[in-house]
Structure formats: C-alpha cells, structure tokens
Scaffold this motif. Structure first.
Motif, PDB file in Angstrom:
ATOM      1  N   THR A 374       0.859  -1.192   0.000  1.00 17.43           N
ATOM      2  CA  THR A 374       0.000   0.000   0.000  1.00 17.43           C
ATOM      3  C   THR A 374       0.884   1.226   0.000  1.00 17.43           C
ATOM      4  N   ILE A 376       0.452   5.342   0.590  1.00 15.96           N
ATOM      5  CA  ILE A 376      -0.458   6.446   0.915  1.00 15.96           C
ATOM      6  C   ILE A 376       0.267   7.749   0.659  1.00 15.96           C
ATOM      7  N   GLU A 377      -0.500   8.769   0.284  1.00 14.80           N
ATOM      8  CA  GLU A 377       0.146  10.074   0.096  1.00 14.80           C
ATOM      9  C   GLU A 377      -0.819  11.182   0.498  1.00 14.80           C
ATOM     10  N   ALA A 378      -0.252  12.287   0.920  1.00 10.50           N
ATOM     11  CA  ALA A 378      -1.093  13.400   1.359  1.00 10.50           C
ATOM     12  C   ALA A 378      -0.289  14.689   1.359  1.00 10.50           C
ATOM     13  N   ARG A 489       4.660  10.740   1.239  1.00 10.97           N
ATOM     14  CA  ARG A 489       4.308   9.431   0.708  1.00 10.97           C
ATOM     15  C   ARG A 489       4.862   8.390   1.658  1.00 10.97           C
ATOM     16  N   GLU A 558      -1.967   8.622   9.797  1.00 13.70           N
ATOM     17  CA  GLU A 558      -2.579   8.126   8.565  1.00 13.70           C
ATOM     18  C   GLU A 558      -2.050   6.729   8.237  1.00 13.70           C
ATOM     19  N   ALA A 559      -0.752   6.527   8.495  1.00 11.17           N
ATOM     20  CA  ALA A 559      -0.161   5.215   8.232  1.00 11.17           C
ATOM     21  C   ALA A 559      -0.805   4.155   9.132  1.00 11.17           C
ATOM     22  N   ALA A 562      -4.166   3.410   7.782  1.00 12.99           N
ATOM     23  CA  ALA A 562      -4.093   2.600   6.562  1.00 12.99           C
ATOM     24  C   ALA A 562      -3.754   1.156   6.901  1.00 12.99           C
TER      25      ALA A 562
END
Lengths: 743, 168
Positions: A374, A376-378, A489, A558-559, A562
């Motif tokens: 996975t 994730i990015e923000a 990321r 967030e990690a 996720a």
C-alpha cells in the motif's frame, strides 16, 4: 584565560570566563560603572556577576534572561540557591542590564555547539573563543527554551557552587579550622566542633578577595534541596495588584505618545501623504515619516518599509490622528500576492523539486515504495500566524546630546541596543537600554523594529516619546510563523508495517531536526525546497517544530489508519529503539486511559514530538456533535530531563497547549493584495475560557540532560487534536486551522 | 471639566470628554495597572468596575462614567497591604505568567463574585469569556475563582502535580 580571576575581568573590562562563564568578583570601591548600579549599599559585596550577597545576608541572582511570562528567573534562582545552600527566603533575582558584560555566553555555546557535552566547565580554549563569538553577536537572548538548560545548568549552578566554596574557605580561614569541618546550610556557615556559626555575609569581603575555584563541585540529584521543589514565583505579587511595570507602563516627565503605520504590503513606499486631518486634531504635536530601514542582526538581515507616525500629548489623540491620515502607498509586485497564489507556488515548487535539500536520506525509498503493498500520500498545509502578545509592541525613548536611553520589553536586549545604535548612527556605548517586563513575547520581541522606530521618533521630536502600536499594526506588521506546505508518501507492507517515508516541504527553518521522525523506518527521504514569499518571517513559539509536529504526527497517524492499527500501539511498535520517547508516549496513553472506550461522537488522538531537548506526548479528547467541535480534555506528558521548577514546567505545558490550540483551531493570517487581511482579536481570535479544555500535565524526571519547557508543549497539540477529530468522525484534517464547524 | 470618582477619590479633570477612560487612567492619572490590549473591547485587558459592573475602559468615554463609582485594579484590595481574596488565590495557584492580562481577569472575576458568590462552571465561563489570556492560564484562573467561591469539588490539577514527581 578561563580563570575565575577578578583581575582579568577588571583589567580587561570584560567578563572572564571560568567554566562556562562568568566569574566576577569586584572589590568595593573598584566597581565597573555598569555593575555598580547593582551594588547600592555600602555593605554590599559583589562576588560574582550572577551573585550578589549583601550585608543582610540576602543573595541576589542577576539573571541574564528576559521575563516574558515563563518564570525563568525563579527557576534560575533555584539552581543558584541550591548549589549555594542558601535559605530560599533570602534569595532574590533581578534581570541583568543590557551591557556587554552580561552577554549570554552559555546560550551562545548551546547555539554554536549544540551537541557539545562539556564534562568540565573549565575549558579555557573553548570558552575564550565562545566569549568572543558571543560578544560579536551581541548575545543576550531569551529563546529556544534555553534559560534553564543552558544558563541554569552551565552558569547558575556553577556560580552558586563556586561562591559557596569561596565562602567556606573564608570561614575556615577566619576561624582557623579545617575546611572540611565547615558546613554551609541555609545561608549560615557552621563549625560544629567549636559551636561557631555566622551568616554567609560575614565572610563576603574575605571571599571577594579570593580567586574563585575553576571547577566547583556540583550536587548530585539526591543532594538537591531547592531544585525540583515547588517554590512560588517571585514576580507574581506585583502582577496581581497592578504594580508590575511593563514596558508600556513607563512614564517619563514631559513624555509624548506616538502610534505608527507601516506599508501594508511590507515593501510599499509612501506616494502621497495628507497630514491635514491629523494635524487638526487637538493634542497632535507632529507627523513624522520614517524611512525604510535595513537591519542586520544575528537572526539575519531584514528590511522594513517606510512608515508614518503621529506624535501627540496622549495615545488617544495620536490614534485619532493616525486614523485621519490619508496615505497612498505605492503598488509593488507584491500587490498581486494572495494566500491562494502562495499555496499554488508552494505546490508548484514541491512538484518541481528543484535544488531539493536533504534532511535525511537513508535506505532505498524508491525501491521500498515500489515493493509496498500500500502506498499512501497526502499534502498538508498551515497558514501564516501572528504572535499577538497581550501587550502590543511599544518602546519609550529619549534621545539627546548624542545619547539614547530606551525602555523596552524584548527578548534580546544587547541585540536591540546594537540595532538602535546602528539606526541612529551612535556608538553602542551611547545607547542605554532598560529591559522591562514583557506582556508576552513568543518570539516576536526578538525583532527590534519597534525599538528603532521609537528611537528615531524621539530623535526628531526632542522630547521623551512612548511609541505604542495599535493592535491592528501588531497583527499586520508581524514577523510571521511562515505558511508551509508539506507533501508525504509512505509505503506499507502487507502486514501494515511502514517501510518507506518520503517527505518534501517548502522552506527549511530552524531548528534543523524539526522535520525528523523518531520512528524506526528503514527507508527515509526527508527534504525541502525553497519557495520564498514576501511575508516577513519570524520565530514563533517552537519555530519550525510548530508546523513539523503537525505534519509528521498527522501522517504517521494516517499510516496507522491505513494499516488498520491502533495509532498508539502503531507508534509504540516503532519506538522500541527510543526508550525515552516510548516512556513518554506510554505515560500519556495511560494517564489518558487510552483504551477506555468513548461514546459515539467522541474521539481521542495522540501525538509525540520532541523539541528543545524535551520529549512531549499529548492526548486530546474531542466531541463532534452535529458538526460542532469541542475540545474536552488534554493530557500532556513531558520529559524535560529534570524539572527544576515543576509547577513552572506544568504552567509552561498548559500555556504551550493553549497557544497551539488557538493556532490549530482559529489561527490564520491570510494574504490578499499582498497585505494581511486580519487586524484584531475579532478576526484573529484567541482561545477563550469557555472553549478551553481541561489540561492535565504530568512530568517525568528521566535524568536526561535538562531540556526546555517554554516551547515543547506546543508542537504536538495540533496533530493530537486533528487525530482525535479523525477518531471521532473519520474526517482527516490536513489544512489548518480546523475551525469549530466541521460540517 | 469631567468629574471622575476613581478608587474612592473624586477629582475634576480637564480632558476631552470623548477620551476613553483607559487613557485617562493610564496617562493622566498614572494608574497603569489597567492595560491596553486591543482598543475594541475584544480582549478585556482594560476591564474596570463602574458602579460594580465590569466595563471595558478602552471603549468607554469618560463622559459616560462621570460621577459614577470607578474601581481599578489598584483599588481592588480592601486596604493598603491587603489583598482581595482573588488576588491571594491568584498567588496561591500561581496563576499569572506574563501577567499583562491579569488586572482585567481579576476585575472580571471580582465583579462576578460580587454578584454571584457561588457561580457554576457555566457562570464562570460566561463572566470570563471577554478576557483573553495569551499565556493560556484559563484552567488556573478558573480554579482560583472556585477556591474563593468556596467550591471545593473541582479538580485542582496544577496543585496535584508536585505529588506526582518521580526522580528517575
């Protein structure tokens, strides 16, 4: 050369260092002009620049830091008094005057050699260089949460121990008994075998003739009597009856008042000025234009634009006069700048990543991201922030016969003195600066613009002038916490373990380590690109930690989300190699009853961030009902190594939390047509009592090197808040401020 | 000529009657305990009592308070070398940090207790909402008001702190 020799000080006219500094003894009748002000009575003997012992056995600590609310003076006096074994009731403190002899060398050392562990305080070769450097920088700064950990640890304690040793030697000589039979306790020397005892002051004159010891023995933690204990702050009685004199309370005979306006776009000049309206107001004495000014300081060079001041018999007519001025400011390129264009520019510059500077580069991030199950990015962003100290900026000046006398509340008295001298074209010795109590500082009062203005106005009107800024000017002419954008990321493997951390943000600011993370992530690439704006930059409580703490502690959350894991457990698993951080995080979770379920609509968030040598974890509880947010509870845990003044540390944590919450919930300085849109507390709000959460503070004394307290409470709070909102609602907040309406 | 009665002393002042009381206190009378913070009744630093009510002196022209009983922080204590119970509580709970807002906080709190000796949390919040403290000492201010109001069933978190110290 690093000897505690009085001769060297007097002879050279500079403070001689011993240890990390300042051992000064001045024989009565041979006092330097600056120090003699502090030796008022005939019976007083100056033992040391930082210690005065008078004939009443009163000990006065001369504190080279400014009081802006943090109570550093009391804690520093505790450190001195404990090593001195003084009776706490006989200890006073006063702020050092702004003369070069008080340059804050130990802070210079902490800044210039932050990692240096100096095992012995006497390192002549190191000290000699530092003293020179510190004097060149005109260093007498309060900031960086350094008062206790630097001046206190390297200066006050050494001073106290040295003086005690000298007094003991003097007592032994006087009574002709062995030194090791002399006991110093509660400001009294005693010799048990002969039944003799006398107050410290009885030995002051003899001790003053001794060469101070070069490395006095300091106490171990189990020997502390006053450090670590609660003592009442010295400065509070005057702060509850209106008698405390802040800079704005200075009153001089024949004094005028002034208020001022500078170019709203920071760079414009005056194209047209109609003074008629102002001059027709009763009480207005003069309208004065001040040219743009370039100031070089140890914080770098900065320019402030042309301004116009109205001088009157009182602030009220001056303010009415200012409102009546018709000023046409020139248009510059900056007039096209808005918050929207600034953030567009940030996104563009991060995307282009030209000349990206690296903070951390370890492992192989591209490969780890390619292997991740996975990714994730923000993007995160924070706005500009003003300081809004309760006391609007002000300074009082008299300029005559080539000399300037100045009353101001500031975080950098020697630097201010230098800047004012430069602006007036005076030698620094012809500027006398009286540093007053500050109604808040938060970093703003390290910039000397307002002091320079006051001096320039006073030079023109020839009478004492108090320049007092309007709140509007204070909000619109700040040196702002910068707006920042940060792009992340992360790669997670199939089990949710984080295997890559990539982060690029705009504009690197001090301290360097603010963007770093404590977590065990093998592949990390943290860097920054330059994306300058015309909005003046300033240090704002915790400086770069204020935004980096929000960014990194949001994204690690967030990690965890996720990975489908508990955000506290997720962090803890990544901190097994960092026992100090882990202990603080655990304590916060326990005190907050992290695992106790909350009813619907409520949520809990956690955050951990280290700054200025201290580790802080915070847990926030919120309620979000029908889109309305309330912050119910904050649990804050700090490990500052050792809390010299526990209640002072607790107060600083409470303060840091509220300051950071104000910013997270409401704080936004927005830019339109190149200028700041907000102007006062109605549109740049501050948290008030009804919205303030209960704050529970807890202190861990781990025994680590002493860390700061004034700032470390602020960095974790925004992320703890938004993580709690996420927990309550599933809504991830990536742009501050949050606002209180989440629907 | 405007007649003002401040801290029990009546005097006649030759000042423009539209001048806000704040500046007459601070500049004409050298009563500098009352502070300037915003100039638009937003922050409460300038709070004084007029006929017992908390009033923001930065927006109150002296003409509006002529002849009325005005009390400033300098007149809050019952006598010389004495403290108002709130002032003592402010010291006991180590409330102030920078201290600049505290004159206004104390005047708002004193006006509250004078009219409501057993305020609820909501009463306190409401009475103190007009006073900003940028050092963020709201918890301590609230606890200090409660100690004076004789309300003992609150959580004195700051006071409990010292007992939890551990030397590691």
């Amino acid at each position: 050369m690093g000897k505690w020799s009085r001769r060297a000080f007097i002879g050279a006219g500079v403070v001689a260092g011993g240890g990390l500094l300042i051992g000064v003894a001045i024989r009565p009748g041979n006092r330097s002009e600056e120090l003699s002000k502090h030796v008022i009575n005939d019976g007083e003997t100056f033992l040391h620049t930082w210690v005065k012992l008078d004939s009443d056995n009163l000990v006065t600590a001369i504190v080279p830091h400014s009081e802006m609310g943090q109570g550093a003076g009391t804690a520093l006096a505790q450190m001195l008094a404990d090593e001195l074994d003084a009776d706490w009731n006989l200890v006073r403190f006063e702020e050092a005057p702004a003369v070069s002899g008080f340059a804050n060398y130990s802070m210079g050392q902490a800044i210039l050699m932050p990692d240096a562990e100096v095992p012995s305080f006497v390192m002549p070769s190191v000290d000699g260089a530092l003293i020179k450097t510190a004097q060149m920088l005109d260093l007498q700064i309060t900031g960086g949460s350094l008062s206790i950990r630097s001046t206190g640890t390297y200066g006050m304690r050494v001073a106290g121990a040295a003086v005690k040793q000298m007094l003991r030697e003097a007592a032994a000589q006087t009574w002709n008994v062995p030194l090791d039979e002399i006991v110093a306790r509660n400001s009294v020397m005693a010799h048990e075998a002969s039944g003799r005892s006398a107050p410290y002051s009885a030995f002051a004159e003899l001790a003053a003739q001794m060469v101070p010891p070069s490395s006095p023995k300091l106490k171990s933690v189990d020997q502390y009597n006053i450090m670590g204990r609660h003592v009442d702050r010295h400065d509070l009685p005057a702060k509850v009856d209106g008698s405390a004199v802040f800079a704005a309370d200075v009153r001089l005979p024949n004094m005028l008042y002034a208020t001022i306006k500078r170019s709203p776009t920071f760079t414009g000049s005056i194209e047209k000025l109609d003074e008629t309206g102002a001059r027709s107001i009763k009480g207005v004495v003069d309208v004065i234009r001040l040219a743009s000014e370039e100031v070089s300081s140890m914080f770098g060079n900065f320019t402030f634009s042309e301004s116009v001041a109205v001088v009157a018999e009182g602030y009220w007519p001056a303010k009415q006069g200012l409102d009546a001025l018709k000023i046409q400011w020139s248009t510059t390129d900056n007039n096209a700048v808005s918050s929207a264009t600034i953030f567009e520019q940030f996104a563009r510059d991060i995307g282009a990543s030209v000349d990206r500077g690296s903070d951390v580069q370890q492992g192989n991030v591209p490969q780890a991201l390619a292997n991740a199950a996975t990714v994730i990015e923000a993007d995160y962003q924070v706005p500009f922030l003003a300081h809004t100290c309760m006391e609007p900026l002000n300074a009082t000046a008299v300029v005559k016969n080539g000399r300037c006398e100045l009353w101001v509340g500031c975080q950098n008295p020697l630097g201010f003195r230098k800047s004012v001298a430069d602006a007036l074209g005076f030698d620094v010795d012809n500027v006398i600066l009286h540093n007053c109590l500050m109604g808040g500082g938060f970093g703003r009062k390290s910039r000397p613009d307002y002091a320079i203005q006051a001096a320039q106005i006073a030079a023109q009107v020839g009478r004492p002038v108090q320049l007092l800024w309007t709140r509007e000017e204070d909000v619109q002419q700040d040196f702002y916490r910068p707006a920042i954008m940060s792009r992340f990321r992360a790669g997670l493997d199939a089990e949710g373990n984080i295997i890559a951390w990539e982060n690029t943000y705009v504009d690197k600011h001090d301290p360097f380590e603010a963007s770093l993370i404590p977590y065990a992530i093998a592949a990390q690439d943290i860097g920054h690109v330059s994306s300058p704006t015309h909005i003046p930059f300033g240090a704002w409580r915790s400086v770069a930690h204020s935004h980096q703490g929000f960014f990194t502690e949001s994204f690690i959350d967030e990690a965890a989300a996720a990975a489908g894991q508990d955000p506290y457990q997720y962090r803890a698993a990544l901190l097994q190699h960092r026992p100090r951080e882990l202990a603080v995080l655990k304590a916060a979770a326990e005190k907050a009853q992290w695992h106790k379920p909350l009813p619907a609509g409520r949520g809990r968030g956690i955050s951990l961030h280290s700054s200025f040598g201290s580790v802080v974890a915070e847990v926030v509880e919120v309620t979000v009902l029908d889109g309305e947010l309330s912050v119910d509870r904050v649990v804050a845990v700090i490990d500052a190594g050792f809390a010299v003044s526990p209640d002072g540390v607790a107060a600083q944590l409470e303060s840091g939390v509220i300051y950071g919450l104000t910013a997270a919930l409401y704080g936004e300085i927005s830019i339109s047509n190149g200028a700041v849109e907000q102007s006062n507390f109605h549109d740049y709000p501050s948290l008030r009592m009804p919205e303030s959460p209960n704050i529970e503070t807890h202190i861990i004394n781990s025994g680590a090197t002493i860390g700061g307290a004034g700032e470390p409470g602020t960095p974790p709070i925004a992320a703890a808040l938004t993580n709690a909102i996420f927990n309550a609602t599933g809504k991830r907040i990536r742009k501050l401020p949050v606002g209180t309406n989440l629907s | 000529m405007t007649t003002l009665t401040i801290n029990g002393i009546t005097q006649q002042l030759e000042v423009d009657p539209s001048t806000p009381l704040l500046w007459v206190l601070r500049e004409t009378l050298d009563l500098t305990g009352t502070k300037f913070g915003c100039g638009m009744a937003q922050c409460g630093a300038c709070t004084v009592h007029v006929a017992g009510n908390p009033v923001r002196s930065c927006v109150t022209p002296i003409a509006a308070v002529a002849g009325l009983e005005i009390t400033t922080i300098e007149g809050l204590a019952p006598g010389p070398d004495q403290l108002h119970p709130l002032q003592q509580a402010w010291i006991d709970l180590q409330v102030p940090q920078c201290g600049y807002c505290q004159s206004g906080q104390l005047m708002s709190a004193a006006a509250l207790l004078a009219s409501n000796s057993t305020p609820s949390d909501e009463d306190i919040d409401k009475a103190m909402a007009g006073n900003i403290c940028r050092c963020g000492m709201y918890g301590r201010i609230k606890n200090a008001i409660k100690t004076v109001a004789g309300v003992q069933h609150f959580d004195p978190a700051p006071l409990a702190l010292n007992k939890e110290l551990t030397n590691g």
